[in-house]
Design a protein around this motif. Structure first.
Motif, PDB file in Angstrom:
ATOM      1  N   UNK A 267       8.300  -6.233 -68.113  1.00  0.00           N
ATOM      2  CA  UNK A 267       9.418  -5.565 -67.449  1.00  0.00           C
ATOM      3  C   UNK A 267       9.013  -5.118 -66.047  1.00  0.00           C
ATOM      4  N   UNK A 268       7.862  -4.469 -65.924  1.00  0.00           N
ATOM      5  CA  UNK A 268       7.384  -4.016 -64.606  1.00  0.00           C
ATOM      6  C   UNK A 268       7.232  -5.185 -63.647  1.00  0.00           C
ATOM      7  N   UNK A 269       6.643  -6.275 -64.138  1.00  0.00           N
ATOM      8  CA  UNK A 269       6.430  -7.432 -63.278  1.00  0.00           C
ATOM      9  C   UNK A 269       7.758  -8.031 -62.812  1.00  0.00           C
ATOM     10  N   UNK A 270       8.753  -8.026 -63.682  1.00  0.00           N
ATOM     11  CA  UNK A 270      10.089  -8.502 -63.300  1.00  0.00           C
ATOM     12  C   UNK A 270      10.668  -7.638 -62.185  1.00  0.00           C
ATOM     13  N   UNK A 271      10.586  -6.319 -62.334  1.00  0.00           N
ATOM     14  CA  UNK A 271      11.102  -5.421 -61.307  1.00  0.00           C
ATOM     15  C   UNK A 271      10.441  -5.676 -59.953  1.00  0.00           C
ATOM     16  N   UNK A 272       9.130  -5.830 -59.961  1.00  0.00           N
ATOM     17  CA  UNK A 272       8.393  -6.035 -58.713  1.00  0.00           C
ATOM     18  C   UNK A 272       8.802  -7.344 -58.050  1.00  0.00           C
ATOM     19  N   UNK A 273       8.887  -8.403 -58.839  1.00  0.00           N
ATOM     20  CA  UNK A 273       9.220  -9.711 -58.278  1.00  0.00           C
ATOM     21  C   UNK A 273      10.613  -9.720 -57.673  1.00  0.00           C
ATOM     22  N   UNK A 274      11.577  -9.155 -58.366  1.00  0.00           N
ATOM     23  CA  UNK A 274      12.949  -9.151 -57.848  1.00  0.00           C
ATOM     24  C   UNK A 274      13.072  -8.221 -56.648  1.00  0.00           C
ATOM     25  N   UNK A 275      12.408  -7.084 -56.709  1.00  0.00           N
ATOM     26  CA  UNK A 275      12.429  -6.196 -55.547  1.00  0.00           C
ATOM     27  C   UNK A 275      11.901  -6.910 -54.314  1.00  0.00           C
ATOM     28  N   UNK A 276      10.786  -7.628 -54.453  1.00  0.00           N
ATOM     29  CA  UNK A 276      10.207  -8.338 -53.311  1.00  0.00           C
ATOM     30  C   UNK A 276      11.124  -9.447 -52.818  1.00  0.00           C
ATOM     31  N   UNK A 277      11.762 -10.165 -53.739  1.00  0.00           N
ATOM     32  CA  UNK A 277      12.690 -11.238 -53.349  1.00  0.00           C
ATOM     33  C   UNK A 277      13.863 -10.681 -52.547  1.00  0.00           C
ATOM     34  N   UNK A 278      14.455  -9.611 -53.045  1.00  0.00           N
ATOM     35  CA  UNK A 278      15.618  -9.033 -52.376  1.00  0.00           C
ATOM     36  C   UNK A 278      15.214  -8.419 -51.036  1.00  0.00           C
ATOM     37  N   UNK A 279      14.077  -7.731 -50.997  1.00  0.00           N
ATOM     38  CA  UNK A 279      13.623  -7.110 -49.746  1.00  0.00           C
ATOM     39  C   UNK A 279      13.378  -8.164 -48.672  1.00  0.00           C
ATOM     40  N   UNK A 280      12.813  -9.283 -49.069  1.00  0.00           N
ATOM     41  CA  UNK A 280      12.548 -10.347 -48.092  1.00  0.00           C
ATOM     42  C   UNK A 280      13.861 -10.887 -47.509  1.00  0.00           C
ATOM     43  N   UNK A 286      20.414 -10.404 -43.918  1.00  0.00           N
ATOM     44  CA  UNK A 286      21.475 -11.045 -44.691  1.00  0.00           C
ATOM     45  C   UNK A 286      22.366  -9.986 -45.326  1.00  0.00           C
ATOM     46  N   UNK A 287      23.634 -10.313 -45.439  1.00  0.00           N
ATOM     47  CA  UNK A 287      24.573  -9.408 -46.094  1.00  0.00           C
ATOM     48  C   UNK A 287      24.319  -9.398 -47.598  1.00  0.00           C
ATOM     49  N   UNK A 288      24.903  -8.406 -48.265  1.00  0.00           N
ATOM     50  CA  UNK A 288      24.801  -8.356 -49.721  1.00  0.00           C
ATOM     51  C   UNK A 288      25.332  -9.642 -50.343  1.00  0.00           C
ATOM     52  N   UNK A 289      26.466 -10.112 -49.863  1.00  0.00           N
ATOM     53  CA  UNK A 289      27.056 -11.323 -50.431  1.00  0.00           C
ATOM     54  C   UNK A 289      26.121 -12.519 -50.274  1.00  0.00           C
ATOM     55  N   UNK A 290      25.464 -12.622 -49.123  1.00  0.00           N
ATOM     56  CA  UNK A 290      24.530 -13.726 -48.899  1.00  0.00           C
ATOM     57  C   UNK A 290      23.309 -13.613 -49.795  1.00  0.00           C
ATOM     58  N   UNK A 291      22.839 -12.384 -50.006  1.00  0.00           N
ATOM     59  CA  UNK A 291      21.673 -12.194 -50.875  1.00  0.00           C
ATOM     60  C   UNK A 291      22.025 -12.531 -52.322  1.00  0.00           C
ATOM     61  N   UNK A 292      23.197 -12.086 -52.777  1.00  0.00           N
ATOM     62  CA  UNK A 292      23.638 -12.440 -54.134  1.00  0.00           C
ATOM     63  C   UNK A 292      23.721 -13.949 -54.278  1.00  0.00           C
ATOM     64  N   UNK A 293      24.276 -14.621 -53.267  1.00  0.00           N
ATOM     65  CA  UNK A 293      24.420 -16.080 -53.320  1.00  0.00           C
ATOM     66  C   UNK A 293      23.072 -16.794 -53.364  1.00  0.00           C
ATOM     67  N   UNK A 294      22.039 -16.159 -52.813  1.00  0.00           N
ATOM     68  CA  UNK A 294      20.701 -16.765 -52.814  1.00  0.00           C
ATOM     69  C   UNK A 294      20.017 -16.686 -54.174  1.00  0.00           C
ATOM     70  N   UNK A 309      24.423  -5.515 -67.315  1.00  0.00           N
ATOM     71  CA  UNK A 309      23.998  -5.559 -65.923  1.00  0.00           C
ATOM     72  C   UNK A 309      23.737  -7.026 -65.594  1.00  0.00           C
ATOM     73  N   UNK A 310      24.690  -7.629 -64.908  1.00  0.00           N
ATOM     74  CA  UNK A 310      24.603  -9.045 -64.585  1.00  0.00           C
ATOM     75  C   UNK A 310      23.570  -9.270 -63.483  1.00  0.00           C
ATOM     76  N   UNK A 311      23.131 -10.525 -63.289  1.00  0.00           N
ATOM     77  CA  UNK A 311      22.226 -10.802 -62.166  1.00  0.00           C
ATOM     78  C   UNK A 311      22.797 -10.362 -60.822  1.00  0.00           C
ATOM     79  N   UNK A 312      24.097 -10.590 -60.608  1.00  0.00           N
ATOM     80  CA  UNK A 312      24.701 -10.197 -59.335  1.00  0.00           C
ATOM     81  C   UNK A 312      24.704  -8.680 -59.165  1.00  0.00           C
ATOM     82  N   UNK A 313      25.045  -7.966 -60.231  1.00  0.00           N
ATOM     83  CA  UNK A 313      25.067  -6.507 -60.139  1.00  0.00           C
ATOM     84  C   UNK A 313      23.661  -5.952 -59.951  1.00  0.00           C
TER      85      UNK A 313
END
Length: 322
Positions: A267-280, A286-294, A309-313
Motif C-alpha cells: 500500500x505504501x509503495x503504491x501511494x509513493x509511486x502514484x504521488x510521484x507520477x502525479x507530481x511529475x 498540466x491541468x487536472x483533466x490532462x493529468x487524469x487523461x494521462x 474511489x475510482x482511479x480518476x477520483x
C-alpha cells in the motif's frame, strides 16, 4: 458517479462513498448543486444499509477482535475490566453491533477510542456512550465533532454530534491506557487522512489498528477539508511500517480487516509511486483533466481501483496535494 448498492456494501460503507459521488461517470466534475444532491443521497443510503447490514466477527488474539460491516473496521478488546471499542461505526447498526459484542462476552462496554472524526467511525458514539463507555480521542477529533464540518469537495455539511457523543478524554501526541491486562498505546500521526488520525497498538497482542491511514486493497480517500494530505498519508504509512513486524496483525480502516506488514508495504509503495507520477505531470503545468487523461494510476488500477474511489477520483485527490 453512482455505484450499485451491492458493490458498496461488499466492503462496508465509509465517508469516501460521499466523495465518489462528486465524480461523474464520464469523468467530469459535477456542479456544487449536483454534488450536494448526490452526496445527500449516498449518506442516506449508507444509513439505510447500516440498518440491515450483517456484522462479521473476526477473532484475532489476546482478546482482540474486529467487527466488519458498520462503517470502518471496529476493533474490540474484551476482558474483566469491560470491553474497549476502537471506533463506533454507524448508529443504524446498533442492534447488530450489540449482538456481535454480546457474542464476544458478557462484559459491558467501558471504553471507546475514536481513530478520527469521520461519520463512518464516530456516528455511533452516542449509543456506545449510552452503554457506559468513556470516549477517548485526539483533541482534533473532539474539535471536529463539536461543530459542523464542511467537506468542500462535495458541498456537504456534517452536523455537530450530540453532547453524549463528544470525547471527554483527549490527548495531543501520545496516550497509554492499561486495561484488561493489556497495554494500549495511542499515537497521533499528524496530518494524514485527516488532521485527527491516531494509531492504536495493542502491545502484548502485537495488533496495530491503523484506521484510515491504510485502506487494504482499495484507493484511499484523503480529506483535505480537515487537514489531510497525500504526503501525510505516506508519512503515516511509513510510521505504521516502523511499528509493525512480520508477526504484527494490522487492522486497516477499510478493506479486508485482517492484514499484515507485507500488505501495508505494498500500500505504501503504491501511494509513493502514484504521488510521484502525479507530481511529475503537475510540474509540467498540466491541468487536472490532462493529468487524469494521462492515467498516472494505471499500473495499480487492477487491484486498487475497483471500489468507490475510482482511479480518476484518486488522481484528483493526489493532484490536490502535490
Amino acid at each position: 458517479m453512482k455505484q450499485p448498492q451491492s458493490r458498496l456494501t461488499r466492503r462496508a460503507f465509509c465517508l469516501c462513498c460521499v466523495a465518489s459521488a462528486t465524480f461523474a461517470a464520464g469523468g467530469g466534475w459535477m456542479t456544487p448543486r449536483e454534488a450536494y444532491a448526490e452526496a445527500k443521497n449516498i449518506v442516506d443510503m449508507i444509513r439505510a444499509d447500516a440498518a440491515t447490514a450483517t456484522i462479521k466477527i473476526h477473532r484475532l488474539r489476546g482478546g482482540v477482535s474486529v467487527l466488519e460491516g458498520s462503517g470502518g473496521n471496529v476493533g474490540v478488546l474484551t476482558g474483566p475490566d469491560g470491553k474497549v471499542m476502537i471506533d463506533a461505526g454507524i448508529t443504524a447498526s446498533k442492534p447488530r453491533m450489540l449482538e456481535a459484542l454480546a457474542s464476544l462476552g458478557s462484559e459491558p462496554i467501558r471504553h471507546l477510542i475514536n481513530t478520527h472524526w469521520h461519520f463512518d467511525h464516530a456516528d455511533g458514539n452516542e449509543w456506545v456512550h449510552g452503554e457506559g463507555a468513556a470516549i477517548t480521542a485526539h483533541e482534533n477529533t473532539k474539535k471536529h465533532l463539536l461543530s459542523m464540518q464542511r467537506v468542500e469537495d462535495w458541498d456537504f455539511d456534517f452536523p455537530a454530534l450530540a453532547p453524549g457523543a463528544i470525547p471527554t478524554e483527549t490527548f495531543a501526541e501520545r496516550k497509554k491506557i492499561t486495561v484488561n491486562r493489556s497495554t494500549i498505546e495511542l499515537e497521533h500521526y499528524g496530518p494524514a487522512h485527516t488532521d485527527s488520525d491516531i494509531s492504536v497498538h495493542f502491545v502484548e497482542a502485537d495488533i496495530l489498528h491503523v484506521a484510515d491511514t491504510f485502506w487494504n486493497g482499495i484507493y484511499p480517500f484523503i480529506d483535505y477539508s480537515t487537514g489531510g494530505s497525500i504526503d501525510g498519508m505516506i508519512l503515516a504509512a511509513n510510521a505504521n511500517l516502523a511499528k509493525a513486524s512480520e508477526k504484527t496483525i494490522v487492522i486497516p480502516g477499510h478493506g479486508s480487516p485482517v492484514s499484515n506488514r507485507a500488505e501495508l508495504k505494498e500500500y505504501r509503495d503504491m501511494l509513493v509511486a502514484i504521488r510521484d507520477n502525479v507530481a511529475r505531470l503537475k510540474k509540467q503545468e498540466r491541468t487536472l483533466e490532462a493529468v487524469v487523461a494521462a492515467k498516472p494510476t494505471e499500473a495499480f488500477d487492477g487491484k486498487w481501483g475497483q471500489f468507490v474511489i475510482t482511479p480518476a477520483l484518486f488522481t484528483k485527490l493526489v493532484y490536490e496535494g502535490v
